[in-house]
Design an enzyme around this catalytic site. Structure first.
Site, PDB file in Angstrom:
ATOM      1  N   TYR A 267       0.851  -1.191   0.000  1.00  0.00           N
ATOM      2  CA  TYR A 267       0.000   0.000   0.000  1.00  0.00           C
ATOM      3  C   TYR A 267       0.884   1.237   0.000  1.00  0.00           C
ATOM      4  O   TYR A 267       1.878   1.288   0.741  1.00  0.00           O
ATOM      5  CB  TYR A 267      -0.899   0.025   1.238  1.00  0.00           C
ATOM      6  CG  TYR A 267      -2.338  -0.310   0.910  1.00  0.00           C
ATOM      7  CD1 TYR A 267      -3.005   0.403  -0.082  1.00  0.00           C
ATOM      8  CD2 TYR A 267      -3.012  -1.317   1.580  1.00  0.00           C
ATOM      9  CE1 TYR A 267      -4.313   0.103  -0.399  1.00  0.00           C
ATOM     10  CE2 TYR A 267      -4.326  -1.620   1.257  1.00  0.00           C
ATOM     11  CZ  TYR A 267      -4.972  -0.913   0.264  1.00  0.00           C
ATOM     12  OH  TYR A 267      -6.263  -1.202  -0.050  1.00  0.00           O
TER      13      TYR A 267
ATOM     14  N   ASP B 122      -5.671  14.306 -25.343  1.00  0.00           N
ATOM     15  CA  ASP B 122      -5.725  12.908 -24.927  1.00  0.00           C
ATOM     16  C   ASP B 122      -4.988  12.086 -25.986  1.00  0.00           C
ATOM     17  O   ASP B 122      -5.512  11.837 -27.072  1.00  0.00           O
ATOM     18  CB  ASP B 122      -7.187  12.463 -24.793  1.00  0.00           C
ATOM     19  CG  ASP B 122      -7.305  11.005 -24.359  1.00  0.00           C
ATOM     20  OD1 ASP B 122      -6.307  10.264 -24.466  1.00  0.00           O
ATOM     21  OD2 ASP B 122      -8.414  10.608 -23.933  1.00  0.00           O
TER      22      ASP B 122
ATOM     23  N   ARG C 220      -1.503  -2.211 -18.678  1.00  0.00           N
ATOM     24  CA  ARG C 220      -2.792  -1.508 -18.738  1.00  0.00           C
ATOM     25  C   ARG C 220      -2.825  -0.419 -17.665  1.00  0.00           C
ATOM     26  O   ARG C 220      -2.685  -0.696 -16.478  1.00  0.00           O
ATOM     27  CB  ARG C 220      -3.891  -2.543 -18.490  1.00  0.00           C
ATOM     28  CG  ARG C 220      -5.282  -2.119 -18.780  1.00  0.00           C
ATOM     29  CD  ARG C 220      -6.160  -3.337 -19.010  1.00  0.00           C
ATOM     30  NE  ARG C 220      -5.798  -3.972 -20.273  1.00  0.00           N
ATOM     31  CZ  ARG C 220      -6.180  -3.536 -21.468  1.00  0.00           C
ATOM     32  NH1 ARG C 220      -6.977  -2.492 -21.580  1.00  0.00           N
ATOM     33  NH2 ARG C 220      -5.783  -4.146 -22.565  1.00  0.00           N
TER      34      ARG C 220
ATOM     35  N   THR D  83      -3.025   6.420 -22.208  1.00  0.00           N
ATOM     36  CA  THR D  83      -2.961   5.084 -21.625  1.00  0.00           C
ATOM     37  C   THR D  83      -1.599   4.511 -21.980  1.00  0.00           C
ATOM     38  O   THR D  83      -0.997   4.871 -22.990  1.00  0.00           O
ATOM     39  CB  THR D  83      -4.061   4.168 -22.172  1.00  0.00           C
ATOM     40  OG1 THR D  83      -4.147   4.344 -23.577  1.00  0.00           O
ATOM     41  CG2 THR D  83      -5.401   4.495 -21.554  1.00  0.00           C
TER      42      THR D  83
ATOM     43  N   LYS E 228      -1.533   0.943 -25.130  1.00  0.00           N
ATOM     44  CA  LYS E 228      -1.886   0.890 -26.563  1.00  0.00           C
ATOM     45  C   LYS E 228      -0.596   0.913 -27.382  1.00  0.00           C
ATOM     46  O   LYS E 228       0.191  -0.010 -27.272  1.00  0.00           O
ATOM     47  CB  LYS E 228      -2.842   2.036 -26.895  1.00  0.00           C
ATOM     48  CG  LYS E 228      -4.179   1.941 -26.141  1.00  0.00           C
ATOM     49  CD  LYS E 228      -5.180   2.962 -26.645  1.00  0.00           C
ATOM     50  CE  LYS E 228      -6.536   2.808 -25.985  1.00  0.00           C
ATOM     51  NZ  LYS E 228      -6.688   3.569 -24.735  1.00  0.00           N
TER      52      LYS E 228
ATOM     53  N   GLU F  93      -0.496   4.870  -0.502  1.00  0.00           N
ATOM     54  CA  GLU F  93      -1.252   6.108  -0.727  1.00  0.00           C
ATOM     55  C   GLU F  93      -0.335   7.313  -0.551  1.00  0.00           C
ATOM     56  O   GLU F  93       0.424   7.384   0.420  1.00  0.00           O
ATOM     57  CB  GLU F  93      -2.417   6.238   0.256  1.00  0.00           C
ATOM     58  CG  GLU F  93      -3.602   5.357  -0.070  1.00  0.00           C
ATOM     59  CD  GLU F  93      -3.591   4.099   0.771  1.00  0.00           C
ATOM     60  OE1 GLU F  93      -2.494   3.634   1.129  1.00  0.00           O
ATOM     61  OE2 GLU F  93      -4.689   3.583   1.058  1.00  0.00           O
TER      62      GLU F  93
HETATM   63  N1  DSN Z   1     -11.284   1.206 -25.476  1.00  0.00           N
HETATM   64  C1  DSN Z   1     -10.380   2.174 -26.074  1.00  0.00           C
HETATM   65  C2  DSN Z   1     -10.247   1.960 -27.522  1.00  0.00           C
HETATM   66  O1  DSN Z   1     -10.425   0.829 -27.967  1.00  0.00           O
HETATM   67  O2  DSN Z   1      -9.933   2.881 -28.252  1.00  0.00           O
HETATM   68  C3  DSN Z   1     -10.791   3.549 -25.751  1.00  0.00           C
HETATM   69  O3  DSN Z   1     -10.910   3.692 -24.386  1.00  0.00           O
END
Ligand code: DSN
Length: 424
Positions: A51, A197, A232, A223, A226, A53
Site C-alpha cells: 500500500y 488525450d 494496462r 494510456t 496501446k 497512498e
Molecule cells: N477502449 C479504447 C479503444 O479501444 O480505443 C478507448 O478507451
C-alpha cells in the site's frame, strides 16, 4: 516464473487458452498490443503487495522506500521521454486520467468541448452518459462530411459560442493527425485550457512517428497499453503550474492506493520506448497501417478520410457490401481468427451496437514482427472472410491460413509456463 497451474489448474487452463488465442490469431484491435516479458514480469512482481497512498517522499504508510524509487523512476523516465514538466503515473486508466484532469482544472457545471463519440471521440470527453458529461457541460465537435477530417471551423465556432473552460483533442477512431497547433490557437482565443488525450498515439509520439503535443497542451493524458506497449493503465503529463492540482485530483480526490506493480511496469515501458528499436517499431506501425489501407482499398473497401496517417484504418463497409454491418463483420472475422471491432463511421445511419464500420489497427501485429507484405495478406484474408461469410467451409479455410501466418509471427513463443522472448 511461477504459474498458477501449481495451485489452480482451472485458472491456469483459462490463461493457457488465452495465450493460445493471442499466439495463433490476428490481433487487429487498434488499442491493443503485446507487452514485453519484462513488462509482464514487473506487473506480476511483489510490488503488488504494497500500500502506498500518497506520492514519493509523502506516503501514508511505512515501508515505501523502494516503492518510492520505482515511482520516481517512472516519473523521471516519462517526463524525459515526452519532454514534459510534470508527470503523474498513478491513474489506473485513461478515463481516470481524463477525469482527474477535469477535477484538477474545472468546477462542476463548467463547459468542456470534446470530439463526438460517434465520430471517433471518447466517452470521457464530455459524453452525456459519462461522468464527464454529467458533472460538466459537455459540448461536442465532429468531422466534415466532405473529407471526414476534424472540422476546425466548427471547433472554433463552438468554442466562441460556449466559452469552454477546457478544450479536448484526442480520439479513438480517427485515422489522421490531429492538429494540436490549431487547438492551441482556439483555446487561447477563448481563454480555455487545452487537454490533448494522446491515448492512441503515445507510442507513436515516443517513437517520433506522430507530432508531440506536449509543448502545446496544458495537459496530455494517455494510456500506457496501446501503441506505447506497456501495462494496462493511465498517465498524466502537465505543465508545472498544474502539477499540484493534478496530483491532488488523482489522490486523494479520485483514487486510493496506487497500483505500484503496474507503475513499475510503466517504468519498464518508458525505458523500452526510449530505445532506438522503439523508433523503428513506431515507424513500422504507421508503414503497416498505410500498407493495410492500400491493400484494403484494392479489395474494394472504402476508407474513412481516404486512408491513414497513424496506426489505424476505419473501414466503411457499405460500398463493399451494402447489407454487411460492422457487427456481422466482427462476428464472422472472429470465427476466422481475425480479431477486430465494429465501429461507427462519421454520420453512420446504423446504431453503435450495429454500425457500418470496422476499426483495424497495426500496433499488435507489428510487435509480433509483421511488415507491409503481411499486411497485404491480412487484407486479402479479411476480404475473403467477408465475401464468403455465409460459407462456413470458406471461413474455416481462412482460419487455417490465419493460423499458418500467425505461426511465423508468434508474440509469446515460449511463454506457456515460462517467461520468454517475443518477436517484437
Ligand atoms: N477502449 C479504447 C479503444 O479501444 O480505443 C478507448 O478507451
Amino acid at each position: 516464473m511461477i504459474v498458477p497451474s501449481a495451485v489452480d489448474e482451472e485458472l491456469a487452463a483459462i490463461l493457457d487458452r488465452e495465450l493460445t488465442r493471442q499466439n495463433s490469431t490476428l490481433q487487429l484491435i487498434a488499442s491493443e498490443n503485446f507487452t514485453s516479458p519484462a513488462v509482464l514480469a514487473a506487473t506480476g512482481s511483489v510490488l503488488t503487495n504494497k500500500y502506498a497512498e500518497g506520492y514519493p517522499g509523502k506516503r501514508f504508510y511505512g515501508g515505501n522506500q523502494f516503492i518510492d524509487e520505482a515511482e520516481d523512476l517512472a516519473r523521471r523516465r516519462v517526463t524525459a521521454l515526452f519532454g514534459a514538466e510534470h508527470a503523474n503515473v498513478q491513474p489506473h486508466s485513461g478515463s481516470n486520467a481524463n477525469l482527474a484532469t477535469c477535477l484538477a482544472l474545472l468546477e462542476p457545471g463548467d463547459a468542456l468541448l470534446g470530439m463526438r463519440l460517434d465520430q471517433g471521440g471518447h466517452l470521457s470527453h464530455g459524453q452525456a452518459v459519462n461522468i464527464s458529461g454529467r458533472w460538466y457541460q459537455g459540448v461536442t465537435y465532429g468531422v466534415t462530411r466532405s473529407d471526414e477530417r476534424i472540422d476546425y471551423d466548427q471547433v472554433r465556432d463552438l468554442a466562441r459560442e460556449h466559452r469552454p473552460k477546457l478544450l479536448i483533442a484526442g480520439a479513438t477512431a480517427y485515422p489522421r493527425h490531429i492538429d494540436a497547433e490549431a487547438f492551441r490557437q482556439i483555446a487561447d482565443e477563448v481563454g480555455a485550457l487545452f487537454l490533448f488525450d494522446a491515448a492512441h498515439y503515445a507510442g507513436l509520439i515516443a517513437g517520433g512517428a506522430y507530432p508531440n503535443p506536449v509543448p502545446l497542451a496544458d495537459v496530455v493524458t494517455f494510456t500506457t497499453h496501446k501503441t506505447l506497449r506497456g501495462p494496462r493503465g493511465g498517465c498524466i503529463l502537465c505543465r508545472e503550474q498544474h502539477g499540484a492540482a493534478v496530483d491532488k485530483a488523482v489522490f486523494p480526490t479520485l483514487q486510493g492506493g496506487p497500483l505500484e506493480h503496474v507503475i513499475a511496469a510503466k517504468a519498464v515501458a518508458f525505458f523500452e520506448a526510449a530505445q532506438p528499436e522503439f523508433r523503428a517499431y513506431a515507424t513500422q506501425v504507421v508503414a503497416n497501417a498505410e500498407a493495410l489501407a492500400r491493400a484494403l482499398s484494392a479489395e474494394g473497401f472504402r476508407l474513412v478520410s481516404g486512408g491513414t496517417d497513424n496506426h489505424l484504418v476505419l473501414v466503411d463497409l457499405r460500398p463493399f457490401d451494402a447489407e454487411l454491418t460492422g457487427k456481422a463483420a466482427q462476428e464472422v472475422l472472429d470465427r476466422a481468427g481475425i480479431t477486430t471491432n465494429k465501429n461507427t463511421i462519421p454520420y453512420d445511419p446504423r446504431s453503435p451496437f450495429v454500425t457500418s464500420g470496422l476499426r483495424l489497427g497495426t500496433p499488435a501485429m507489428t510487435s509480433a514482427g509483421m511488415g507491409a507484405e503481411e499486411m497485404g495478406s491480412v487484407a486479402g484474408l479479411i476480404a475473403r472472410t467477408l465475401r464468403g461469410r455465409d460459407d462456413e467451409a470458406e471461413v474455416a479455410a481462412v482460419r487455417d491460413e490465419v493460423a499458418a501466418l500467425c505461426s511465423k509471427f508468434t508474440p509469446y513463443p515460449t511463454l506457456g509456463g515460462h517467461a520468454g522472448d517475443h518477436a517484437g
